[in-house]
Design a protein around this motif. Structure first.
Motif, PDB file in Angstrom:
ATOM      1  N   PRO A 169      37.479  18.846  15.284  1.00 43.23           N
ATOM      2  CA  PRO A 169      37.221  19.730  16.459  1.00 43.23           C
ATOM      3  C   PRO A 169      37.375  18.730  17.431  1.00 43.23           C
ATOM      4  CG  PRO A 169      35.306  18.962  15.478  1.00 43.23           C
ATOM      5  CD  PRO A 169      36.109  18.398  14.455  1.00 43.23           C
ATOM      6  N   TYR A 170      38.861  18.269  17.887  1.00 42.99           N
ATOM      7  CA  TYR A 170      38.994  17.438  18.847  1.00 42.99           C
ATOM      8  C   TYR A 170      40.007  17.867  19.903  1.00 42.99           C
ATOM      9  CZ  TYR A 170      37.510  14.350  15.256  1.00 42.99           C
ATOM     10  OH  TYR A 170      36.587  13.829  14.249  1.00 42.99           O
ATOM     11  N   VAL A 171      39.835  17.574  21.124  1.00 44.14           N
ATOM     12  CA  VAL A 171      40.939  17.660  22.257  1.00 44.14           C
ATOM     13  C   VAL A 171      41.615  16.317  22.350  1.00 44.14           C
ATOM     14  CG1 VAL A 171      41.020  18.155  24.799  1.00 44.14           C
ATOM     15  CG2 VAL A 171      39.259  19.154  23.765  1.00 44.14           C
ATOM     16  N   TYR A 178      41.966  11.157  22.510  1.00 46.64           N
ATOM     17  CA  TYR A 178      41.191  12.403  21.984  1.00 46.64           C
ATOM     18  C   TYR A 178      39.627  12.148  22.326  1.00 46.64           C
ATOM     19  CZ  TYR A 178      41.245   9.819  17.571  1.00 46.64           C
ATOM     20  OH  TYR A 178      41.396   8.805  16.616  1.00 46.64           O
ATOM     21  N   CYS A 179      39.082  13.228  22.129  1.00 43.88           N
ATOM     22  CA  CYS A 179      37.438  13.099  22.231  1.00 43.88           C
ATOM     23  C   CYS A 179      37.044  14.489  21.528  1.00 43.88           C
ATOM     24  CB  CYS A 179      36.736  13.161  23.621  1.00 43.88           C
ATOM     25  SG  CYS A 179      37.181  14.614  24.467  1.00 43.88           S
ATOM     26  N   ARG A 180      35.772  14.689  21.116  1.00 45.21           N
ATOM     27  CA  ARG A 180      35.300  16.105  20.727  1.00 45.21           C
ATOM     28  C   ARG A 180      35.437  17.136  21.682  1.00 45.21           C
ATOM     29  NH1 ARG A 180      31.609  15.569  16.281  1.00 45.21           N
ATOM     30  NH2 ARG A 180      30.504  17.425  17.265  1.00 45.21           N
ATOM     31  N   GLU A 181      35.673  18.080  21.139  1.00 43.56           N
ATOM     32  CA  GLU A 181      35.704  19.380  22.236  1.00 43.56           C
ATOM     33  C   GLU A 181      34.303  19.575  22.844  1.00 43.56           C
ATOM     34  OE1 GLU A 181      38.784  22.334  19.589  1.00 43.56           O
ATOM     35  OE2 GLU A 181      36.676  22.767  19.535  1.00 43.56           O
ATOM     36  N   ASP A 182      33.210  19.306  22.319  1.00 35.43           N
ATOM     37  CA  ASP A 182      32.028  19.776  22.908  1.00 35.43           C
ATOM     38  C   ASP A 182      31.821  18.838  24.136  1.00 35.43           C
ATOM     39  OD1 ASP A 182      31.660  17.846  21.114  1.00 35.43           O
ATOM     40  OD2 ASP A 182      29.698  18.638  20.435  1.00 35.43           O
ATOM     41  N   LEU A 183      32.160  17.381  24.098  1.00 35.87           N
ATOM     42  CA  LEU A 183      31.904  16.490  24.882  1.00 35.87           C
ATOM     43  C   LEU A 183      33.028  16.658  26.331  1.00 35.87           C
ATOM     44  CD1 LEU A 183      31.465  13.183  22.826  1.00 35.87           C
ATOM     45  CD2 LEU A 183      29.761  14.761  23.845  1.00 35.87           C
ATOM     46  N   ARG A 184      34.121  17.390  25.865  1.00 31.78           N
ATOM     47  CA  ARG A 184      35.135  17.221  26.737  1.00 31.78           C
ATOM     48  C   ARG A 184      34.769  17.941  28.049  1.00 31.78           C
ATOM     49  NH1 ARG A 184      38.383  16.733  30.301  1.00 31.78           N
ATOM     50  NH2 ARG A 184      40.627  16.865  30.229  1.00 31.78           N
ATOM     51  N   LYS A 185      33.965  18.865  28.017  1.00 44.51           N
ATOM     52  CA  LYS A 185      33.310  19.511  29.207  1.00 44.51           C
ATOM     53  C   LYS A 185      32.420  18.834  29.840  1.00 44.51           C
ATOM     54  CE  LYS A 185      33.619  23.822  26.522  1.00 44.51           C
ATOM     55  NZ  LYS A 185      32.905  24.961  25.696  1.00 44.51           N
ATOM     56  N   LEU A 186      31.909  17.727  29.731  1.00 45.53           N
ATOM     57  CA  LEU A 186      30.990  16.798  30.470  1.00 45.53           C
ATOM     58  C   LEU A 186      31.819  16.225  31.541  1.00 45.53           C
ATOM     59  CD1 LEU A 186      28.945  15.029  27.497  1.00 45.53           C
ATOM     60  CD2 LEU A 186      28.406  17.215  28.897  1.00 45.53           C
ATOM     61  N   LYS A 187      31.032  16.268  32.799  1.00 46.42           N
ATOM     62  CA  LYS A 187      31.893  15.818  33.790  1.00 46.42           C
ATOM     63  C   LYS A 187      32.217  14.342  33.650  1.00 46.42           C
ATOM     64  CE  LYS A 187      33.374  16.169  38.227  1.00 46.42           C
ATOM     65  NZ  LYS A 187      34.426  17.014  38.254  1.00 46.42           N
ATOM     66  N   ARG A 188      31.195  13.394  33.281  1.00 45.47           N
ATOM     67  CA  ARG A 188      31.718  12.141  33.181  1.00 45.47           C
ATOM     68  C   ARG A 188      32.673  11.823  32.139  1.00 45.47           C
ATOM     69  NH1 ARG A 188      26.724  12.837  30.713  1.00 45.47           N
ATOM     70  NH2 ARG A 188      26.472  12.263  28.433  1.00 45.47           N
ATOM     71  N   LYS A 238      31.336   9.967  13.422  1.00 39.98           N
ATOM     72  CA  LYS A 238      30.245   9.155  13.234  1.00 39.98           C
ATOM     73  C   LYS A 238      29.587   8.654  14.976  1.00 39.98           C
ATOM     74  CE  LYS A 238      31.224   7.192   9.113  1.00 39.98           C
ATOM     75  NZ  LYS A 238      31.640   6.060   8.163  1.00 39.98           N
ATOM     76  N   ARG A 239      30.460   9.237  15.964  1.00 40.32           N
ATOM     77  CA  ARG A 239      29.861   9.159  17.221  1.00 40.32           C
ATOM     78  C   ARG A 239      29.935   7.528  17.589  1.00 40.32           C
ATOM     79  NH1 ARG A 239      28.079  13.755  19.580  1.00 40.32           N
ATOM     80  NH2 ARG A 239      27.871  12.600  21.543  1.00 40.32           N
ATOM     81  N   GLU A 240      30.667   6.704  17.025  1.00 41.90           N
ATOM     82  CA  GLU A 240      31.265   5.360  17.406  1.00 41.90           C
ATOM     83  C   GLU A 240      31.691   5.378  18.864  1.00 41.90           C
ATOM     84  OE1 GLU A 240      31.922   3.541  12.861  1.00 41.90           O
ATOM     85  OE2 GLU A 240      33.415   3.972  14.327  1.00 41.90           O
ATOM     86  N   ALA A 241      32.133   6.213  19.284  1.00 42.26           N
ATOM     87  CA  ALA A 241      32.900   6.359  20.701  1.00 42.26           C
ATOM     88  C   ALA A 241      32.891   7.875  20.968  1.00 42.26           C
ATOM     89  CB  ALA A 241      34.185   5.799  20.588  1.00 42.26           C
ATOM     90  N   ASP A 242      32.771   7.819  22.528  1.00 44.90           N
ATOM     91  CA  ASP A 242      32.976   9.452  22.887  1.00 44.90           C
ATOM     92  C   ASP A 242      34.446   9.828  23.276  1.00 44.90           C
ATOM     93  OD1 ASP A 242      30.041   9.762  23.431  1.00 44.90           O
ATOM     94  OD2 ASP A 242      30.316   8.317  25.000  1.00 44.90           O
ATOM     95  N   ILE A 243      35.215   8.773  23.754  1.00 43.62           N
ATOM     96  CA  ILE A 243      36.608   8.999  23.735  1.00 43.62           C
ATOM     97  C   ILE A 243      37.321   7.693  22.913  1.00 43.62           C
ATOM     98  CG2 ILE A 243      38.521   8.893  25.372  1.00 43.62           C
ATOM     99  CD1 ILE A 243      36.581   9.755  27.608  1.00 43.62           C
ATOM    100  N   VAL A 244      38.374   8.147  22.310  1.00 42.95           N
ATOM    101  CA  VAL A 244      39.135   7.200  21.409  1.00 42.95           C
ATOM    102  C   VAL A 244      40.436   7.150  21.988  1.00 42.95           C
ATOM    103  CG1 VAL A 244      40.085   6.704  19.107  1.00 42.95           C
ATOM    104  CG2 VAL A 244      37.796   7.247  19.412  1.00 42.95           C
ATOM    105  N   ILE A 245      41.129   5.990  22.045  1.00 39.26           N
ATOM    106  CA  ILE A 245      42.871   5.675  22.313  1.00 39.26           C
ATOM    107  C   ILE A 245      43.247   5.232  20.974  1.00 39.26           C
ATOM    108  CG2 ILE A 245      44.624   4.848  23.715  1.00 39.26           C
ATOM    109  CD1 ILE A 245      42.463   4.959  25.963  1.00 39.26           C
ATOM    110  N   ALA A 246      44.258   5.759  20.294  1.00 36.90           N
ATOM    111  CA  ALA A 246      44.679   5.500  19.078  1.00 36.90           C
ATOM    112  C   ALA A 246      46.131   5.540  18.936  1.00 36.90           C
ATOM    113  CB  ALA A 246      43.893   6.328  17.961  1.00 36.90           C
ATOM    114  N   LEU A 247      46.693   4.889  17.883  1.00 35.64           N
ATOM    115  CA  LEU A 247      48.163   4.978  17.526  1.00 35.64           C
ATOM    116  C   LEU A 247      48.593   6.070  17.064  1.00 35.64           C
ATOM    117  CD1 LEU A 247      48.472   1.146  16.128  1.00 35.64           C
ATOM    118  CD2 LEU A 247      49.512   1.979  18.473  1.00 35.64           C
ATOM    119  N   GLU A 248      47.730   7.046  16.470  1.00 37.28           N
ATOM    120  CA  GLU A 248      48.135   8.281  15.838  1.00 37.28           C
ATOM    121  C   GLU A 248      47.179   9.520  16.252  1.00 37.28           C
ATOM    122  OE1 GLU A 248      48.121   7.746  11.721  1.00 37.28           O
ATOM    123  OE2 GLU A 248      49.139   5.546  11.981  1.00 37.28           O
ATOM    124  N   ARG A 249      47.738  10.538  16.549  1.00 32.02           N
ATOM    125  CA  ARG A 249      46.786  11.889  16.904  1.00 32.02           C
ATOM    126  C   ARG A 249      46.037  11.819  15.602  1.00 32.02           C
ATOM    127  NH1 ARG A 249      49.869  16.573  19.136  1.00 32.02           N
ATOM    128  NH2 ARG A 249      47.763  17.294  19.019  1.00 32.02           N
TER     129      ARG A 249
END
Length: 315
Positions: free
Chosen positions: A162-164, A275-285, A146-157
């Motif tokens: 489509p995530y890195v 983890y984050c979405r695969e398509d966002l992982r390539k963005l420099k920021r 739902k794009r609540e965040a670009d990167i998530v840190i969680a207790l479980e993978r």
């Protein structure tokens, strides 16, 4: 077929920006705030897009807001891919000045987000002042879909998607009490003594992850006099000296008012995953923040495992 060609030729691609915000927030008013326009502009843009495509994208409900239809769900995936491709293209074409700027939203568990990630990010923004960061330290699951965040840190993978993903770190939890509590309650010399002591813990049926239910595993039938879905609330309650609490070392070890008990017997280890979405992982920021957080946790392994009481920062 001719109808589809006509619809696409009439499509205003800028309407997709409005579609994405409404899909993510489920409210035209919230989308309007994020896009710095008025409510009527959002409604008009959504209607224009639906007319161009010849289909209904949202079901509108007074209670639930804008809910994606099946057609809207299919468009969402394609629109997010277009958005990510456009961001990446802008970085590649515009050079390093644009690549080192922009906005990132990071979601994280409440305690880790508040007591470790937020201090680290304050140093990150010193290093990269053109990158703005939102930190969402929340006591519940944060959705990437739902794009609540670009990167998530969680207790479980994440189990699928489509995530890195990478394991970020291990961290330790221990049993803590105040000196005032220890002075006014029966001695704690071994694990068996804990059965006579009150605890502060999670609300079992409202815990967003089974990884949080360590008290019931450590001491089945433990007497929890106060329960909360918030680890920060548990920490504040423990400081009142009325009960024991199992807390992350990165939170409690920084506070000299809390004393670790039975360290060799009560030493619980858990993990954080990033983890984050695969398509966002390539963005420099995204890459810069991802690498920064990984380096920060590597430098603070001792702190996260309860072997040090102060964190360090990336130079």
């Amino acid at each position: 077929m001719q109808k589809n060609i006509t619809s696409l030729s009439a499509l205003n691609w800028d309407d997709l920006k409005f579609f994405l915000e409404v899909a993510r927030t489920r409210k035209a008013s919230s989308a309007a705030n994020r896009l710095a326009v008025d409510y009527t502009t959002v409604s008009r843009r959504i209607s224009s897009l639906e007319t161009s495509l010849g289909t209904l994208l949202f079901e509108k409900s007074r209670n639930n807001g804008f809910i994606l239809t099946a057609e809207g769900q299919r468009l969402l995936g394609a629109a997010e891919s277009i958005e990510s491709t456009l961001h990446l293209a802008c970085e590649q074409v515009s050079g390093s000045g644009v690549a080192l700027s922009g906005h990132v939203r990071m979601g994280c568990t409440e305690g880790f987000g508040s007591f470790f990630i937020t201090p680290q990010l304050s140093h990150f923004t010193d290093t990269y002042p053109a990158i703005s960061v939102d930190i969402l330290p929340l006591p519940h699951f944060i959705s990437l879909s739902k794009r609540e965040a670009d990167i998530v840190i969680a207790l479980e993978r994440p189990e699928h998607g489509p995530y890195v993903c990478c394991k970020l770190c291990d961290y330790s939890l221990r049993l803590y009490a105040t000196q005032d509590y220890l002075d006014n309650h029966a001695p704690i010399l071994r694990t068996e003594d804990l059965a006579d002591h009150p605890f502060i813990s999670y609300v079992d049926d409202l815990a967003f992850s089974s990884e949080l239910l360590y008290l019931s595993n450590l001491l089945p039938g433990a007497h929890a006099t106060l329960r909360s879905t918030s680890v920060i609330a548990q920490y504040v309650a423990a400081l009142q000296g009325r009960a024991l609490a199992i807390l992350p070392c990165f939170l409690a070890a920084q506070d000299s008012r809390l004393l670790p008990m039975l360290e060799s017997e009560v030493d619980i280890t858990r993990q954080f995953w990033m983890y984050c979405r695969e398509d966002l992982r390539k963005l420099k920021r995204i890459t810069l923040l991802w690498d920064y957080i990984r380096e920060a946790t590597e430098r603070n392994q001792g702190f996260l495992l309860g072997e040090a009481d102060r964190m360090t920062f990336v130079d």
